[in-house]
Design a protein around this motif. Structure first.
Motif, short mmCIF file in Angstrom:
data_model
loop_
_atom_site.label_atom_id
_atom_site.label_comp_id
_atom_site.label_asym_id
_atom_site.label_seq_id
_atom_site.Cartn_x
_atom_site.Cartn_y
_atom_site.Cartn_z
N SER A 192 0.85 -1.19 0.00
CA SER A 192 0.00 0.00 0.00
C SER A 192 0.88 1.24 0.00
N GLY A 193 0.24 2.39 0.09
CA GLY A 193 0.96 3.65 0.04
C GLY A 193 1.05 4.15 -1.39
N ASP A 194 1.30 5.43 -1.55
CA ASP A 194 1.34 6.01 -2.88
C ASP A 194 2.45 5.42 -3.73
N LEU A 195 3.53 4.96 -3.08
CA LEU A 195 4.64 4.35 -3.81
C LEU A 195 4.71 2.84 -3.59
N CYS A 196 3.65 2.27 -3.04
CA CYS A 196 3.57 0.82 -2.83
C CYS A 196 4.76 0.30 -2.03
N ASP A 197 5.20 1.08 -1.06
CA ASP A 197 6.37 0.70 -0.27
C ASP A 197 6.01 0.43 1.19
N GLU A 198 4.73 0.21 1.44
CA GLU A 198 4.27 -0.10 2.78
C GLU A 198 3.59 -1.47 2.78
N GLY A 199 3.66 -2.16 3.90
CA GLY A 199 3.03 -3.46 4.02
C GLY A 199 3.92 -4.59 3.56
N GLU A 200 3.32 -5.77 3.37
CA GLU A 200 4.04 -6.97 2.95
C GLU A 200 3.22 -7.67 1.88
N VAL A 201 3.88 -8.04 0.80
CA VAL A 201 3.18 -8.64 -0.33
C VAL A 201 2.47 -9.93 0.10
N ALA A 202 1.24 -10.12 -0.36
CA ALA A 202 0.46 -11.31 -0.05
C ALA A 202 0.75 -12.39 -1.08
N LEU A 203 1.17 -13.56 -0.62
CA LEU A 203 1.40 -14.70 -1.49
C LEU A 203 0.28 -15.70 -1.25
N LEU A 204 -0.48 -16.01 -2.30
CA LEU A 204 -1.72 -16.77 -2.18
C LEU A 204 -1.75 -17.91 -3.18
N ASP A 205 -2.45 -19.00 -2.82
CA ASP A 205 -2.70 -20.00 -3.83
C ASP A 205 -3.82 -19.48 -4.75
N TRP A 206 -4.09 -20.22 -5.81
CA TRP A 206 -5.00 -19.70 -6.85
C TRP A 206 -6.40 -19.46 -6.31
N GLN A 207 -6.89 -20.38 -5.48
CA GLN A 207 -8.23 -20.23 -4.90
C GLN A 207 -8.28 -19.02 -3.97
N GLN A 208 -7.28 -18.86 -3.13
CA GLN A 208 -7.25 -17.71 -2.23
C GLN A 208 -7.23 -16.40 -3.01
N ALA A 209 -6.51 -16.38 -4.12
CA ALA A 209 -6.45 -15.17 -4.93
C ALA A 209 -7.81 -14.82 -5.51
N ILE A 210 -8.54 -15.83 -5.99
CA ILE A 210 -9.88 -15.59 -6.55
C ILE A 210 -10.82 -15.07 -5.48
N VAL A 211 -10.77 -15.67 -4.30
CA VAL A 211 -11.64 -15.24 -3.20
C VAL A 211 -11.30 -13.82 -2.77
N LEU A 212 -10.02 -13.47 -2.74
CA LEU A 212 -9.64 -12.11 -2.36
C LEU A 212 -10.22 -11.10 -3.34
N ALA A 213 -10.22 -11.43 -4.63
CA ALA A 213 -10.80 -10.53 -5.63
C ALA A 213 -12.29 -10.35 -5.39
N VAL A 214 -12.97 -11.43 -5.04
CA VAL A 214 -14.41 -11.34 -4.73
C VAL A 214 -14.63 -10.42 -3.54
N ASP A 215 -13.83 -10.58 -2.49
CA ASP A 215 -13.97 -9.75 -1.29
C ASP A 215 -13.69 -8.28 -1.60
N ALA A 216 -12.69 -8.03 -2.44
CA ALA A 216 -12.35 -6.64 -2.80
C ALA A 216 -13.50 -5.98 -3.55
N SER A 217 -14.16 -6.73 -4.41
CA SER A 217 -15.30 -6.18 -5.16
C SER A 217 -16.48 -5.91 -4.23
N GLU A 218 -16.76 -6.83 -3.34
CA GLU A 218 -17.88 -6.64 -2.41
C GLU A 218 -17.63 -5.45 -1.49
#
Length: 473
Positions: free
Chosen positions: A357-383
């Motif tokens: 996160s952050g304007d320069l994407c230099d905050e936080g820690e990258v999320a490493l997900l399996d394929w199913q987790q990635a799809i579910v995260l996209a659903v949650d982000a849309s909701e």
């Protein structure tokens, strides 16, 4: 970003270039600490110079206009769902976890909502072309070229192996171009002509006037990958229109600027994309611009080309002057939420991969997900944002991941002013693999290699959504 981190990254890039023979990139010059000046009047110190301002993207000033899209592209051809951890469904049935088949032209074709000029599998729309350039009926039994109605590109159609002349499908060529001597390898293929390299086959094809035209060329890697039909395998192309394509490697015109003598190619075995030595004998499938929409002028400012500025947002990025700048700042805009709108493709990207996160994407820690987790995260982000339909956040298809590529840079092959501090790791696509049904396609944000991985593997996620024409965001 700390100065020490930038310095070590630059030294690493320089050493890497020194160790890998033929590296054309130049690492950013290191900047030593500014010396102080205790002499002169007053004995004061000389102040350090102010750092140059980073180039910024234009703002949409509210909703971005989605009517600017000028680079139409094909969908992947996938009309089925992938299942986690393995397996593929016969159709697009898992609506709770939307993926590739739930979006785009392929979905409309499967629902009977896509009107076509010609024919083609899924969302593809091709028209057969005769030897003298006439457009033919879809039932024609003989044709030498194909017009892609979606992209406006015209492709040659290969003849069977036992055919005589330039179009025989089993011929191979080394890659050559007099304008790129460092990448050229002459006459190292196997063909019916006296010189078996790409430059000669292009010249002979144009002299022969294939389908009545003399402006044939090699496709770029984005153009050739756009032809891949990912629901098909071995070869991964619509064989009803391209009946003699090999399940093998085909040259593109795009230089792999990370290594001297390396050029990008597409493998129609499963649609993977990688670089390889120009000495290797590969096939060619030539293309020409038939009715391609006029591309916008690539307005590039001097600060965009300043590697020291790029390295502040992409510490290991190296760029070469032999490539073509394909992702200038002028194609991108930022909306009020900080998302990045690509006016060339009509796609809206999250500025950061998930977890950063952050304007320069230099905050936080990258999320490493399996394929199913990635799809579910996209659903949650849309909701969370109340987004529905085609406007939902989702995993990008494997073709969409390559559409933003910066072809003259590596680590990452992206514009860092649009997408800063991108981790150099694999990123999931929404496209399931049709041949290895426990795998899905992935894209590498280190140097742009396109491959696939088991769905249990953990990858990063870069969300995208489609901008709808006429309604803004």
């Amino acid at each position: 970003m700390k100065a020490g981190k930038t310095w070590s990254a630059v030294v690493y890039a320089g050493l890497l270039c020194a160790l890998l023979s033929g590296c054309l990139y130049e690492a950013a010059e290191t900047q030593a600490e500014t010396p102080t000046d205790s002499g002169g009047e007053g004995g004061g110190e000389t102040p350090a110079p102010e750092p140059a301002e980073l180039p910024e993207l234009a703002s949409c000033n509210g909703p971005c206009s989605c009517d600017e899209m000028v680079r139409p592209a094909n969908d992947t051809g996938v009309t089925f769902s992938g299942v986690f951890p393995s397996g593929n469904l016969a159709s697009c049935a898992d609506t709770a976890n939307p993926q590739d088949c739930d979006f785009g032209r392929d979905r409309k074709a499967a629902l009977g909502e896509l009107s076509k000029t010609g024919s083609g599998a899924a969302g593809f729309d091709f028209v057969k072309v005769s030897a003298n350039g006439d457009l033919l009926d879809k039932d024609a039994t003989s044709w030498q070229c194909v017009l892609d109605v979606t992209t406006g590109l015209m492709w040659e159609v290969k003849a069977p192996d036992d055919a005589q002349g330039l179009r025989a499908s089993n011929q191979t060529y080394s890659w050559s171009d007099n304008g790129q001597p460092d990448y050229t390898s002459v006459n190292l293929g196997e063909c019916q002509q006296e010189s078996c390299d790409t430059q000669h086959v292009i010249g002979r094809t144009n002299s022969a006037g294939l389908c009545g035209f003399n402006d044939w060329r090699l496709p770029t890697k984005t153009e050739l990958q756009d032809l891949v039909y990912y629901a098909n395998k071995q070869p991964s192309i619509d064989t009803d229109l391209f009946p003699n394509i090999k399940s093998d490697i085909y040259w593109t015109s795009t230089l792999d600027t990370d290594d001297v003598g390396s050029v990008w190619s597409v493998n129609f075995n499963f649609g993977t994309v990688a670089g390889g030595s120009s000495r290797d004998p590969h096939h060619v499938l030539l293309v020409r611009n038939a009715s391609v929409p006029e591309q916008p002028a690539a307005e590039i400012t001097e600060p965009e080309l300043d590697i020291s500025l790029r390295n502040r947002l992409a510490p290991l990025q190296r760029c070469s002057d032999v490539g073509v700048v394909s992702s200038p700042n002028s194609r991108f805009k930022r909306d009020d939420a900080g998302n990045v709108f690509d006016s060339w493709t009509g796609l809206i990207w999250r500025r950061c991969v998930e977890g950063l996160s952050g304007d320069l994407c230099d905050e936080g820690e990258v999320a490493l997900l399996d394929w199913q987790q990635a799809i579910v995260l996209a659903v949650d982000a849309s909701e969370a944002e109340g987004l529905t339909g085609e406007n939902r956040w989702r995993l990008p298809s494997i073709k969409e991941l390559q559409q933003t590529v910066e072809t003259h840079c590596e680590e990452p092959p992206l514009n860092p002013f649009a997408f800063p501090n991108v981790p150099l790791d694999q990123v999931w696509s929404s496209t399931p693999h049709t041949g290895l049904d426990g795998h899905s396609y992935q894209y590498q944000y280190q140097n742009g290699i396109l491959f696939y991985a088991a769905r249990q593997q953990r990858r990063q996620l870069h969300l995208v959504r489609q901008c709808q024409q006429g309604v803004g965001l």
